[in-house]
Design a protein around this motif. Sequence first.
Motif, PDB file in Angstrom:
ATOM      1  N   HIS A   1       0.818  -1.216   0.000  1.00 24.45           N
ATOM      2  CA  HIS A   1       0.000   0.000   0.000  1.00 24.45           C
ATOM      3  C   HIS A   1       0.851   1.266   0.000  1.00 24.45           C
ATOM      4  N   GLY A   2       2.131   1.126   0.333  1.00 22.07           N
ATOM      5  CA  GLY A   2       3.037   2.272   0.250  1.00 22.07           C
ATOM      6  C   GLY A   2       2.544   3.463   1.047  1.00 22.07           C
ATOM      7  N   PRO A   3       2.413   4.639   0.407  1.00 22.35           N
ATOM      8  CA  PRO A   3       2.026   5.852   1.134  1.00 22.35           C
ATOM      9  C   PRO A   3       0.624   5.792   1.728  1.00 22.35           C
ATOM     10  N   ASP A   4      -0.200   4.869   1.250  1.00 24.93           N
ATOM     11  CA  ASP A   4      -1.560   4.775   1.782  1.00 24.93           C
ATOM     12  C   ASP A   4      -1.569   4.419   3.261  1.00 24.93           C
ATOM     13  N   HIS A   5      -0.569   3.659   3.703  1.00 27.50           N
ATOM     14  CA  HIS A   5      -0.512   3.321   5.129  1.00 27.50           C
ATOM     15  C   HIS A   5      -0.412   4.579   5.989  1.00 27.50           C
ATOM     16  N   GLY A   6       0.380   5.546   5.550  1.00 29.51           N
ATOM     17  CA  GLY A   6       0.495   6.788   6.304  1.00 29.51           C
ATOM     18  C   GLY A   6      -0.816   7.537   6.357  1.00 29.51           C
ATOM     19  N   TYR A   7      -1.528   7.588   5.236  1.00 31.98           N
ATOM     20  CA  TYR A   7      -2.826   8.251   5.205  1.00 31.98           C
ATOM     21  C   TYR A   7      -3.815   7.540   6.128  1.00 31.98           C
ATOM     22  N   LEU A   8      -3.870   6.218   6.049  1.00 33.67           N
ATOM     23  CA  LEU A   8      -4.820   5.462   6.859  1.00 33.67           C
ATOM     24  C   LEU A   8      -4.514   5.596   8.352  1.00 33.67           C
ATOM     25  N   LEU A   9      -3.228   5.578   8.709  1.00 35.07           N
ATOM     26  CA  LEU A   9      -2.866   5.710  10.114  1.00 35.07           C
ATOM     27  C   LEU A   9      -3.271   7.071  10.664  1.00 35.07           C
ATOM     28  N   GLY A  10      -3.336   8.082   9.799  1.00 34.05           N
ATOM     29  CA  GLY A  10      -3.749   9.402  10.250  1.00 34.05           C
ATOM     30  C   GLY A  10      -5.226   9.520  10.545  1.00 34.05           C
ATOM     31  N   THR A  11      -6.023   8.546  10.094  1.00 25.66           N
ATOM     32  CA  THR A  11      -7.472   8.648  10.273  1.00 25.66           C
ATOM     33  C   THR A  11      -8.087   7.461  11.005  1.00 25.66           C
ATOM     34  N   LEU A  12      -7.325   6.360  11.156  1.00 18.41           N
ATOM     35  CA  LEU A  12      -7.867   5.136  11.730  1.00 18.41           C
ATOM     36  C   LEU A  12      -6.924   4.561  12.775  1.00 18.41           C
ATOM     37  N   ARG A  13      -7.449   3.672  13.586  1.00 12.97           N
ATOM     38  CA  ARG A  13      -6.649   2.930  14.558  1.00 12.97           C
ATOM     39  C   ARG A  13      -6.014   1.724  13.864  1.00 12.97           C
ATOM     40  N   LEU A  14      -4.731   1.494  14.119  1.00  8.14           N
ATOM     41  CA  LEU A  14      -4.015   0.353  13.552  1.00  8.14           C
ATOM     42  C   LEU A  14      -3.714  -0.659  14.653  1.00  8.14           C
ATOM     43  N   VAL A  15      -4.113  -1.904  14.436  1.00  5.10           N
ATOM     44  CA  VAL A  15      -3.822  -3.013  15.347  1.00  5.10           C
ATOM     45  C   VAL A  15      -3.045  -4.066  14.569  1.00  5.10           C
ATOM     46  N   VAL A  16      -1.972  -4.597  15.154  1.00  4.57           N
ATOM     47  CA  VAL A  16      -1.126  -5.566  14.461  1.00  4.57           C
ATOM     48  C   VAL A  16      -0.877  -6.781  15.346  1.00  4.57           C
ATOM     49  N   SER A  17      -0.439  -7.865  14.699  1.00  4.61           N
ATOM     50  CA  SER A  17      -0.069  -9.082  15.407  1.00  4.61           C
ATOM     51  C   SER A  17       1.315  -8.927  16.024  1.00  4.61           C
ATOM     52  N   ARG A  18       1.474  -9.422  17.246  1.00  3.03           N
ATOM     53  CA  ARG A  18       2.792  -9.408  17.884  1.00  3.03           C
ATOM     54  C   ARG A  18       3.726 -10.446  17.265  1.00  3.03           C
TER      55      ARG A  18
END
Length: 300
Positions: free
Chosen positions: A194-211
Amino acid sequence: MDSVQVRPLRADDLPAAERASAVTFLDADRLSRRVSDPEPELRPAVAAKRWIERNRYFLDVDPGGCWIAVDPAADPTGPAGQVVGFGISQNRDGLWFLGTYGVLPSHQGRGVGARLMDAVLAHAGERPGIFSSSVHPGATRRYRLAGFSLHPQMRMVGTVDRATLPAVEGLREGDADDFAWMDRLDRELRVAGHGPDHGYLLGTLRLVVSRDRTRPGYVYVDGHGQASLLAAAHPETAQRLLWEALASARGDTVVNCITTPNEWAVDVGLAARLDIGQEGYIAVRGMDVPAPYLASGQFL
């Protein structure tokens, strides 16, 4: 001869393009409305603002994929006429995706949609492609003629039965330091990151990831507990991420873009006491339907 002109989108076109989009999709919602569904309404002001902001971002990142159709005859008093169609696509490395596309009901059946599709597909080149499609018969005909396979999508809606929520472990809050491995996972699932889209999405949404980096996965969650984009290396990780999203839901929520290869999401939704229904298609060309994966309608 048709007076409609297809040209590149400019930043000052965005408000008019948003209005054309709102009217177009309201008409499509009315055509596809089920008897039990509420009466569709025009996009509210806050959603209109988000539409403009998101597509301004697309215009900044990859302007060559952003096109509109303008009819000077439809608004002879305006300096450039009325926006009657729009097609906003993006290239991300080796993948092309279509963020939004449509033509005003008054201008459908006149070849405007075909010309817009030709413009955005020219931008794709030989790249594989993906997008989320409505059930509008004119649009789906155009997509199939362009060589896309249409895979039916499901959606699950309702209020989560909180008694069904399991204890979810092995997750953490994500941040920009996670983008590199997230893009590697994206490339395995959907050809390109997703490249730059991750930065945009992180600015508007909560990000949860697997440990667990041996079973990576991530989900972006909006303020209503909706999984806006989910990717994982294993279905079990995907299910944990979806449960985490549903745990944050208050009131009605939606799980969108569920395809047959992603029945793990159906199992979670049914366990949470959500109702299942059909909702459009995921269209792909030159690639498989991603799984385990829940696409974003705009960022795919």
